[in-house]
Design an enzyme around this catalytic site. Structure first.
Site, PDB file in Angstrom:
ATOM      1  CG  ASP A 106      -2.030  -1.056   1.007  1.00  0.00           C
ATOM      2  OD1 ASP A 106      -2.995  -0.728   0.326  1.00  0.00           O
ATOM      3  OD2 ASP A 106      -1.870  -2.181   1.498  1.00  0.00           O
ATOM      4  CB  THR A 107       2.186   2.985  -2.336  1.00  0.00           C
ATOM      5  OG1 THR A 107       3.068   1.948  -1.913  1.00  0.00           O
ATOM      6  CG2 THR A 107       3.001   4.165  -2.813  1.00  0.00           C
ATOM      7  CB  VAL A 108      -0.566   7.836  -1.358  1.00  0.00           C
ATOM      8  CG1 VAL A 108      -1.518   7.253  -0.337  1.00  0.00           C
ATOM      9  CG2 VAL A 108       0.551   8.596  -0.684  1.00  0.00           C
ATOM     10  CB  SER A 165       5.130   3.757   0.124  1.00  0.00           C
ATOM     11  OG  SER A 165       4.764   2.452   0.457  1.00  0.00           O
TER      12      SER A 165
END
Length: 532
Positions: A353-355, A372
């Protein structure tokens, strides 16, 4: 053009500035900064700080970041590596002496010194117009006052309850469980840490009480970290030379290793020597070729990708025309490559999960930015005094003596997060990215070929179903047509339904000819693109 009788959304058009992020409040924050005179980089930092508060499962100031920045009129793409390093005591001898063969995702040993805050400050000092004192204010306000949890955030949060309990992150489990969509969540300890950084700069994160809190938390769980390791982290972010590949009339830019952007270029390079598939974007030949190219690229990633300060990473060879041609020759429309070495299949789980966000300002500066914690809530270890959730990026290391990516003192692990930038004739034409950890090279190359080879618009290119080869299986989203799944199986792939969607992307097309910006935003996330 999409069918307006079916669910979906149109690309977003604007003239002066555009932002695309995975949270509406972050997108709005970026636009506020642009309209207040900030440039694309300023807006990106302010937006990602907000995401570190309101999308805490995916990112945080206890994580890392990478950035590609294309200043208008320069013809250049600037790359920054904001990934952190292992502690000075992280020697393979120690792990072998303690009988450790792999790093657990919830262990303090999976935590490297967070690189994000130092990277933000480094970027702003070199290319920003504003400072952290101003840009962190929206994030501080949301951390102090709380913000409603969005649907995808809640969905992810609910799948991390056990990890948060194990990591002692009780403030992230109000009333003993994950917040529901619409519940307001605040992190007052994080608000105070952000205030200190706004007031005193990144030094307030890497030295003093905040660093002591993080180090004490990690050492209390068996970590090897010291306050000296964190003090050295203040200067860890560095500008690096980007890597690039000419593809279909464009120049595709990526950050170099220790990130896996190299794989995007390899996949495109293999596919670029093939004609467009006769069955189009949704056909079995197109999907099969892409899957095979990805399998070959990921095989090489697991053999070669590492911190280039500590190991030889043969980037030039892997991107050479000779090598890409030889790999392309292994791909056949008749079926899968049967003798692909099994060692090439990644040992990393597919979902992280990351932006990812991108911003273009009125002057044409383009920013591609990714931040992240790696897994959902990283390690799950919370430093309570500072409110910092610590990532688990160290899981990218191997505990295999002699491997290029073996853990070592002050070494960076193999990193999955990769921003992308597309240039043409010396001008930026599209910052883009597809978050999703291990999936990202597959996702970026899938998006680019959707858009530039198969003619889907920028939003359709993000919307289209996704598949991902990993661990000997082909993970398919529910949106993949049943007939396509059967056809891929007939070619020798092993389809398996995935519980979670693959990745999440954002992109902004700079239409120089018509003087407008066109953006798309990931439907698998909570965010949107907006412009003015």
């Amino acid at each position: 053009m999409r069918d307006f009788q079916l669910p979906g959304r149109s690309p977003v058009y604007a003239t002066h500035g555009m932002a695309a992020t995975s949270m509406p409040a972050a997108t709005l924050t970026a636009l506020d900064v642009l309209r207040a005179g900030g440039n694309a980089l300023d807006a990106a930092v302010a937006a990602v700080a907000v995401q570190c508060v309101i999308e805490p499962q995916s990112t945080g100031i206890g994580g890392d970041c990478f950035c590609l920045y294309a200043p208008s009129g320069t013809g250049r793409v600037i790359a920054l590596n904001g990934s952190g390093r292992a502690p000075a005591a992280a020697d393979i001898d120690w792990y072998e002496a303690h009988g450790m063969q792999a790093l657990e995702n919830t262990s303090a040993h999976a935590v490297t010194v967070p690189g994000a805050i130092g990277a933000w400050e480094t970027l702003l000092k070199a290319h920003g117009r504003k400072g952290l004192d101003e840009l962190l204010q929206p994030a501080i306000r949301m951390a102090a006052e709380g913000w409603p949890v969005h649907s995808k955030v809640s969905w992810d949060w609910g799948r991390s309850v056990d990890k948060l309990r194990k990591g002692g992150a009780t403030p992230f489990l109000p009333n003993g469980t994950a917040p529901k969509a619409g519940d307001r969540f605040a992190n007052p300890a994080l608000a105070e840490t952000l205030r200190l950084v706004a007031r005193h700069g990144a030094k307030a994160f890497y030295e003093g009480p905040v660093a002591a809190d993080m180090v004490g938390t990690l050492r209390g769980r068996g970590g090897l970290h010291t306050e000296q390791d964190f003090a050295e982290g203040l200067a860890a972010a560095e500008f690096v030379a980007p890597i690039t590949l000419a593809w279909k009339g464009y120049d595709v830019y990526q950050c170099p290793p220790n990130g896996q952007g190299l794989l995007v270029l390899m996949i495109l390079g293999m596919l670029g020597g093939l004609p467009p598939a006769p069955d189009g974007a949704t056909g079995v030949i197109r999907a099969h070729r892409h899957i095979e190219a990805a399998r070959l690229a990921y095989r090489d990633r697991d053999a070669f990708l590492a911190d280039p300060r500590h190991a030889d990473v043969p980037v030039k060879k892997l991107l050479s025309a000779e090598y890409l041609t030889s790999q392309r020759g292994l791909i056949t429309d008749a079926g899968v490559i049967r003798d692909l070495p099994t060692a090439g299949e990644s040992e990393l789980p597919p979902h992280r999960d990351t932006v990812y966000l991108c911003v273009v300002d009125k002057d044409g500066n383009a920013c591609s930015f990714i931040n992240s914690l790696y897994e959902n809530f990283g390690s799950g270890i919370l430093a309570h005094g500072s409110g910092v959730m610590l990532h688990n990026r160290g899981c990218g290391f191997r505990l295999q003596r002699g491997h290029r990516n073996c853990i070592a003192p002050r070494k960076r692990p193999m990193h999955t997060i990769i921003p992308g930038m597309l240039m043409k004739d010396g001008r930026a034409v599209m910052p883009f990215g597809v978050m999703g950890g291990h999936y990202q090279p597959m996702g970026q190359s899938w998006f680019l070929t959707n858009f530039l080879e198969y003619g889907l618009d920028i939003q359709e290119s993000l919307d289209l179903f996704r598949v991902f080869p990993t661990g000997g299986k082909l993970l398919v989203e529910r949106g993949v047509p049943d007939e396509l799944v059967r056809e891929l199986a007939a070619l020798g792939h092993v389809p398996e339904a995935t519980e979670r969607p693959h990745g999440g992307g954002q992109a902004i097309w700079i239409d120089h000819a018509r003087g407008c910006l066109v953006a798309g935003s990931e439907p698998r996330k909570d965010g949107l693109a907006l412009g003015y």
